[in-house]
Write an enzyme that holds these catalytic residues in place. Sequence first.
Site, PDB file in Angstrom:
ATOM      1  N   LEU A 272       0.857  -1.176   0.000  1.00 55.49           N
ATOM      2  CA  LEU A 272       0.000   0.000   0.000  1.00 55.49           C
ATOM      3  C   LEU A 272       0.894   1.226   0.000  1.00 55.49           C
ATOM      4  O   LEU A 272       1.985   1.209   0.573  1.00 55.49           O
ATOM      5  CB  LEU A 272      -0.900   0.029   1.249  1.00 55.49           C
ATOM      6  N   ASP A 273       0.438   2.305  -0.635  1.00 54.63           N
ATOM      7  CA  ASP A 273       1.188   3.556  -0.604  1.00 54.63           C
ATOM      8  C   ASP A 273       1.344   4.015   0.846  1.00 54.63           C
ATOM      9  O   ASP A 273       0.533   3.679   1.719  1.00 54.63           O
ATOM     10  CB  ASP A 273       0.469   4.645  -1.402  1.00 54.63           C
ATOM     11  N   LYS A 274       2.361   4.812   1.095  1.00 53.13           N
ATOM     12  CA  LYS A 274       2.662   5.278   2.451  1.00 53.13           C
ATOM     13  C   LYS A 274       1.441   5.901   3.126  1.00 53.13           C
ATOM     14  O   LYS A 274       1.146   5.619   4.285  1.00 53.13           O
ATOM     15  CB  LYS A 274       3.808   6.284   2.406  1.00 53.13           C
TER      16      LYS A 274
ATOM     17  N   ARG B 287      -5.614   6.663  -7.666  1.00 47.22           N
ATOM     18  CA  ARG B 287      -5.360   8.104  -7.727  1.00 47.22           C
ATOM     19  C   ARG B 287      -5.202   8.585  -9.168  1.00 47.22           C
ATOM     20  O   ARG B 287      -5.698   9.655  -9.542  1.00 47.22           O
ATOM     21  CB  ARG B 287      -4.126   8.423  -6.899  1.00 47.22           C
TER      22      ARG B 287
ATOM     23  N   THR C 181      -1.738   5.522   2.418  1.00 49.50           N
ATOM     24  CA  THR C 181      -2.944   4.691   2.412  1.00 49.50           C
ATOM     25  C   THR C 181      -2.934   3.738   3.593  1.00 49.50           C
ATOM     26  O   THR C 181      -1.912   3.134   3.908  1.00 49.50           O
ATOM     27  CB  THR C 181      -3.037   3.886   1.104  1.00 49.50           C
TER      28      THR C 181
END
Length: 319
Positions: free
Chosen positions: A130-132, A233, A134
């Site tokens: 997961l992105d930082k 996104r 998120t």
Amino acid sequence: MSDSLVLASIMIAALVILLPLLFHLTKYLGVQSDNVRKNEVVEGGIRHVHKDSTESFNIKFFLIGIIFLIFDVEILFEDDDVLVINKPSGVTVHPAPSVKEATLVEWLKHKNIRLSTISGEERHGIVHRLDKGTSGTMVIAKNNEAHEFLSAQLQNKSMGRYYIAVVNPPLKDEITTIEEYIGRSSHNRLKMACTDAKGKYAKTMFKQLALSKDEKNQLIACKLFTGRTHQIRVHLENISRHIIGDHIYAINSKSEKSERILLHALTIYFIHPRTKQEVSFIASIDKTMQEYLDKKFNKEVVNEVMDTSNILHSFNTNS
């Protein structure tokens, strides 16, 4: 109030003040210590200067014992094969040259959790990421057999996640499906963008859930059919929408600010590597995102539309 309670209160207050400072200092210390000690070697009359990153490594891990107190990770499920967690927003999944703060992988190792090793030293146990910014559900592999079994599910789509997000402006249709190739942006190397067929194929489905009280923002659910970097996104940006708190993909500099990007992996499902049964897990949203929803949205409506069975059913009906 007893002396022990007074002392405890003082200690807690000190931690509240000092720990955030230590958290931010790790980046500074890591960068500075890269230049503290260098080895000079003369070979064939040429002087070579080699940076010794050992000190940077040691400083970072010396502070890990303190840093991990700043964030903790909720464990949703654990057995001998897998660990399912609720990743906090603001935590990077695995180490990288540009990452100076403690990561999820380092937290897992600090907790002495057994991890698979086939993804390399810096990505032990990591099947997907997961992105930082998120938050939400992640499954960690605790042995190589489980890792291979879970990785295969990413390829054949028997593993998946459903996300929720707050976007601006609202979507026009109840269901919006985006199929666009994604590649590195030619204008900003920090961003991905919709590209021609030279990029990677990506498909995302979005569903309306609830409008904010002022009808300017919208709570939506997202289903990924592929797993590209920043996919949700990027696909939202492609239709001139952005997630609140997403400063990289924000439409303009005047976009509404938030302490974190309001994107959360609400639920994950996969086939268990040992039992071969499908399992699913739900991760609750954090305090920051909950307070935003409570302030901007009707609570009763949000509670109703956040029912995961209804979200899954609506996506399955329209897939």
